[in-house]
Write an enzyme that holds these catalytic residues in place. Structure first.
Site, PDB file in Angstrom:
ATOM      1  N   ASN A   9      18.842 -23.537   4.333  1.00 58.77           N
ATOM      2  CA  ASN A   9      20.130 -23.939   3.755  1.00 58.77           C
ATOM      3  C   ASN A   9      21.055 -22.734   3.859  1.00 58.77           C
ATOM      4  OD1 ASN A   9      22.302 -24.696   2.240  1.00 58.77           O
ATOM      5  ND2 ASN A   9      21.201 -24.871   0.292  1.00 58.77           N
ATOM      6  N   TRP A  10      21.949 -22.788   4.846  1.00 63.93           N
ATOM      7  CA  TRP A  10      22.822 -21.627   5.096  1.00 63.93           C
ATOM      8  C   TRP A  10      23.921 -21.507   4.040  1.00 63.93           C
ATOM      9  CZ3 TRP A  10      23.884 -22.096  11.130  1.00 63.93           C
ATOM     10  CH2 TRP A  10      22.667 -21.965  11.819  1.00 63.93           C
ATOM     11  N   LYS A  11      24.085 -22.531   3.218  1.00 64.54           N
ATOM     12  CA  LYS A  11      25.166 -22.563   2.223  1.00 64.54           C
ATOM     13  C   LYS A  11      26.505 -22.284   2.937  1.00 64.54           C
ATOM     14  CE  LYS A  11      21.771 -21.564  -1.286  1.00 64.54           C
ATOM     15  NZ  LYS A  11      21.425 -20.991  -2.588  1.00 64.54           N
ATOM     16  N   HIS A  95      21.847 -30.483  -4.785  1.00 66.92           N
ATOM     17  CA  HIS A  95      21.561 -29.050  -4.935  1.00 66.92           C
ATOM     18  C   HIS A  95      22.140 -28.553  -6.257  1.00 66.92           C
ATOM     19  CE1 HIS A  95      21.533 -24.747  -4.223  1.00 66.92           C
ATOM     20  NE2 HIS A  95      20.614 -24.984  -3.290  1.00 66.92           N
ATOM     21  N   GLU A  97      23.744 -26.000  -6.967  1.00 64.16           N
ATOM     22  CA  GLU A  97      25.119 -25.492  -6.869  1.00 64.16           C
ATOM     23  C   GLU A  97      26.117 -26.643  -6.910  1.00 64.16           C
ATOM     24  OE1 GLU A  97      24.386 -23.136  -3.371  1.00 64.16           O
ATOM     25  OE2 GLU A  97      23.095 -21.851  -4.576  1.00 64.16           O
ATOM     26  N   GLU A 167      13.670 -26.718  -6.919  1.00 60.43           N
ATOM     27  CA  GLU A 167      14.369 -25.435  -6.871  1.00 60.43           C
ATOM     28  C   GLU A 167      14.728 -25.015  -8.292  1.00 60.43           C
ATOM     29  OE1 GLU A 167      16.202 -24.677  -2.731  1.00 60.43           O
ATOM     30  OE2 GLU A 167      17.704 -25.595  -3.990  1.00 60.43           O
ATOM     31  N   GLY A 173      18.694 -17.408  -5.358  1.00 62.34           N
ATOM     32  CA  GLY A 173      19.572 -16.274  -5.059  1.00 62.34           C
ATOM     33  C   GLY A 173      19.392 -15.098  -5.991  1.00 62.34           C
ATOM     34  N   SER A 212      14.448 -18.067  -3.725  1.00 62.44           N
ATOM     35  CA  SER A 212      14.029 -16.727  -3.325  1.00 62.44           C
ATOM     36  C   SER A 212      12.740 -16.712  -2.497  1.00 62.44           C
ATOM     37  CB  SER A 212      13.923 -15.798  -4.542  1.00 62.44           C
ATOM     38  OG  SER A 212      15.196 -15.671  -5.162  1.00 62.44           O
ATOM     39  N   GLY A 233      17.235 -20.287   1.262  1.00 60.70           N
ATOM     40  CA  GLY A 233      18.645 -19.919   1.299  1.00 60.70           C
ATOM     41  C   GLY A 233      18.839 -18.612   2.052  1.00 60.70           C
ATOM     42  N   GLY A 234      19.001 -17.519   1.307  1.00 62.33           N
ATOM     43  CA  GLY A 234      19.337 -16.216   1.888  1.00 62.33           C
ATOM     44  C   GLY A 234      18.502 -15.821   3.100  1.00 62.33           C
TER      45      GLY A 234
END
Ligand code: 13P
Length: 252
Positions: A9-11, A95, A97, A167, A173, A212, A233-234
């Site tokens: 997930n590149w956001k 998600h 977010e 999640e 993050g 993470s 993610g990251g």
């Protein structure tokens, strides 16, 4: 036997140049990893670019969100059918977010889930508790009610064509990963909730862990019986890390 999935997930990150570089490395290095489905979810404006960079490689394409509507006067939205048109097979829905920053509620997420299935997309339904909810002993109340909202609205049959992602919000993050035991405990409970509706669908549904995940902790998370891969993610923005995570899932 459930095939693992690792989804990036590149956001809201990247640009044409960084995406060319990242996809070049992924396409070169993810070949032959047949034991895992790999998937990237770029921002919607880059879906076409990523699709053409994937070419014939066995990397799937997903979106990070979709409208619950098919078409019409919904400024700024992307219909599930449009995502299919661009080559998407998956869409991340619910998600944390989107829930926390954009105010998405269970009913809207369920409507998006139904619309995605109808269009032929595989939804990746995200569920997870905040730190406060975990510390007050409410993890499964929160996760269970997020999940049941969609099960009740869309029917358990739709989960034969869906993926669930656990999640924990406190792990997203933050560099704080759930321990393998914490992840397994929730994943097992999530599968048990689906089993209350249909045991066969519960046994087949993939449940991904997100929060993470990195190259160092992926193997021990994926070794758990009910953890069927990761939503990353990251670390999905760094080619070497994402490749290592995909390899860990292939070996789990
Ligand atoms: P991080 O891997 O950056 O914690 O993000 C997890 C996530 O939100 C994936 O959807």
């Amino acid at each position: 036997m459930r095939t693992a999935i690792v989804a990036g997930n590149w956001k809201m990150n990247g640009n044409s140049e960084s995406i060319n570089e990242l996809m070049g490395a992924l396409v070169d290095n993810l070949q032959g990893l047949d034991a895992v489905e790999t998937l990237v979810c770029p921002p919607a404006v880059y879906l076409s670019q990523v699709k053409s960079l994937i070419g014939n490689a066995s990397v799937a394409l997903g979106a990070q969100n979709a409208s619950q509507f098919e078409s019409g006067a919904y400024t700024g939205e992307n219909a599930p059918g449009m995502l299919v048109d661009l080559g998407c097979q998956y869409v991340i829905l619910g998600h944390s977010e989107r829930r926390a920053i954009f105010g998405e509620k269970d009913a809207e997420i369920a409507a998006k889930f139904a619309a995605a299935i109808e269009a032929g997309l595989t939804p990746i339904l995200c569920v997870g508790e905040t730190l406060e909810e975990r510390e007050s002993g409410n993890t499964m109340n929160v996760v269970g009610s997020q999940l049941k909202a969609v099960l009740d609205a869309c029917g358990v049959g739709s989960f034969a064509k869906a993926v669930i992602a656990y999640e924990p919000v406190w792990a997203i993050g933050t560099g704080k990963t759930a321990t393998p035991e914490q992840a397994q405990e929730v994943h097992r409970a999530v599968r048990a909730i689906v089993a209350e509706y249909d045991a066969e669908i519960a046994a087949g549904v993939r449940i991904l862990y997100g929060g993470s995940v990195n190259a160092a902790n992926a193997a021990e998370l994926f070794a758990n019986a009910d953890v069927d891969g990761g939503l990353v993610g990251g670390a999905s923005l760094k080619a070497n890390d994402f490749i290592a995570i995909c390899r860990a899932a292939a070996q789990a």
